[in-house]
Design a protein around this motif. Structure first.
Motif, PDB file in Angstrom:
ATOM      1  N   PHE A  61       0.828 -37.335  38.894  1.00  0.00           N
ATOM      2  CA  PHE A  61       0.581 -36.100  39.726  1.00  0.00           C
ATOM      3  C   PHE A  61       1.372 -36.018  40.713  1.00  0.00           C
ATOM      4  O   PHE A  61       1.884 -34.851  41.089  1.00  0.00           O
ATOM      5  N   ASP A  62       2.329 -36.788  41.050  1.00  0.00           N
ATOM      6  CA  ASP A  62       3.479 -36.656  41.870  1.00  0.00           C
ATOM      7  C   ASP A  62       4.781 -36.118  41.184  1.00  0.00           C
ATOM      8  O   ASP A  62       5.634 -35.708  41.935  1.00  0.00           O
ATOM      9  N   ALA A  63       4.913 -36.350  40.142  1.00  0.00           N
ATOM     10  CA  ALA A  63       5.888 -36.012  39.056  1.00  0.00           C
ATOM     11  C   ALA A  63       6.532 -34.222  39.415  1.00  0.00           C
ATOM     12  O   ALA A  63       5.458 -33.636  39.258  1.00  0.00           O
ATOM     13  N   PRO A  64       7.662 -34.168  39.472  1.00  0.00           N
ATOM     14  CA  PRO A  64       8.062 -32.460  39.527  1.00  0.00           C
ATOM     15  C   PRO A  64       7.485 -31.904  38.176  1.00  0.00           C
ATOM     16  O   PRO A  64       7.377 -32.765  37.054  1.00  0.00           O
ATOM     17  N   MET A  65       7.452 -30.364  38.107  1.00  0.00           N
ATOM     18  CA  MET A  65       6.784 -29.739  37.091  1.00  0.00           C
ATOM     19  C   MET A  65       7.770 -29.962  35.895  1.00  0.00           C
ATOM     20  O   MET A  65       7.577 -30.109  34.893  1.00  0.00           O
TER      21      MET A  65
END
Length: 225
Positions: A61-65
């Protein structure tokens, strides 16, 4: 018996409707989310690939797109949906606590602050400005720092307190690393702000550090004397 992808999708939905995410494996949770962005495709391999790449649901969820889209099968729509999850949670908690009118215990303050700071990935320092009945006048972000450091300027805390005509404040910040224990700098800052605000007839009720579900209260630990 329907053993195809659509049957599996249906079973995931039915399990969630029966008992929420109880009993879901991490990859199943991601599958249920992904099926709304990736139609007519088996998303289990994609969910497992995401976990293999990022190690945990929260890291996904925290990862960059851009990083999410580097995983095979994850397109722009799926990456955007995954990125929206923590932001939706933040908005939900902010809205849920919007009607909070007063704080009469440390636990009430902790519950409120956990909702607004618990998912922050960078360190944030904020002030809860209170009236004479401990009613919440405003919550104002004073400083936003990197993942492990925030520079807090006492002048900004004083200006915020005076602007809202607060008779008392609760100081708060978060430790994204997960350990709520105060640093030497945290203790020095607390003493300094308490002294400055005391001279302005503004009481510092507490300084609370949020680290996910954990917290540290200077009052509870006898460090606000």
């Amino acid at each position: 018996m329907n053993l195809g992808p659509e049957g599996h999708r249906k079973r995931l939905r039915e399990r969630f409707l029966r008992s929420g995410f109880d009993g879901f494996h991490d990859h199943e949770l991601l599958e249920l989310i992904l099926l709304y962005a990736i139609p007519r495709r088996d998303v289990k391999p994609i969910a497992k690939a995401l976990l293999m790449e990022f190690s945990s649901v929260s890291a996904v969820f925290d990862a960059p797109m851009e990083a999410l889209q580097s995983v095979s099968g994850v397109g722009e729509h799926a990456a955007m949906l995954l990125s929206m999850i923590p932001r939706l949670v933040d908005r939900y908690h902010q809205d849920r606590w919007r009607q909070t009118s007063s704080f009469h215990s440390t636990q009430q303050a902790v519950a409120y602050l956990t909702a607004v700071l618990g998912t922050e990935r960078n360190e944030v320092f904020c002030v809860l400005a209170l009236n004479s009945r401990n009613g919440l006048i405003a919550r104002e972000e004073i400083q936003r720092g990197s993942v492990n450091r925030t520079a807090v300027y006492p002048r900004l805390v004083v200006e915020t307190s005076l602007k809202h005509r607060a008779t008392a404040v609760i100081l708060a910040h978060n430790h994204p690393g997960g350990d709520p224990s105060p640093s030497t700098a945290d203790r020095q800052l607390t003493r300094k702000l308490k002294r400055i605000l005391h001279d302005l007839d503004i009481t510092v009720h507490d300084h609370i550090i949020i680290a996910g579900p954990r917290y540290f209260s200077f009052v509870e630990q006898g460090e606000m004397e």
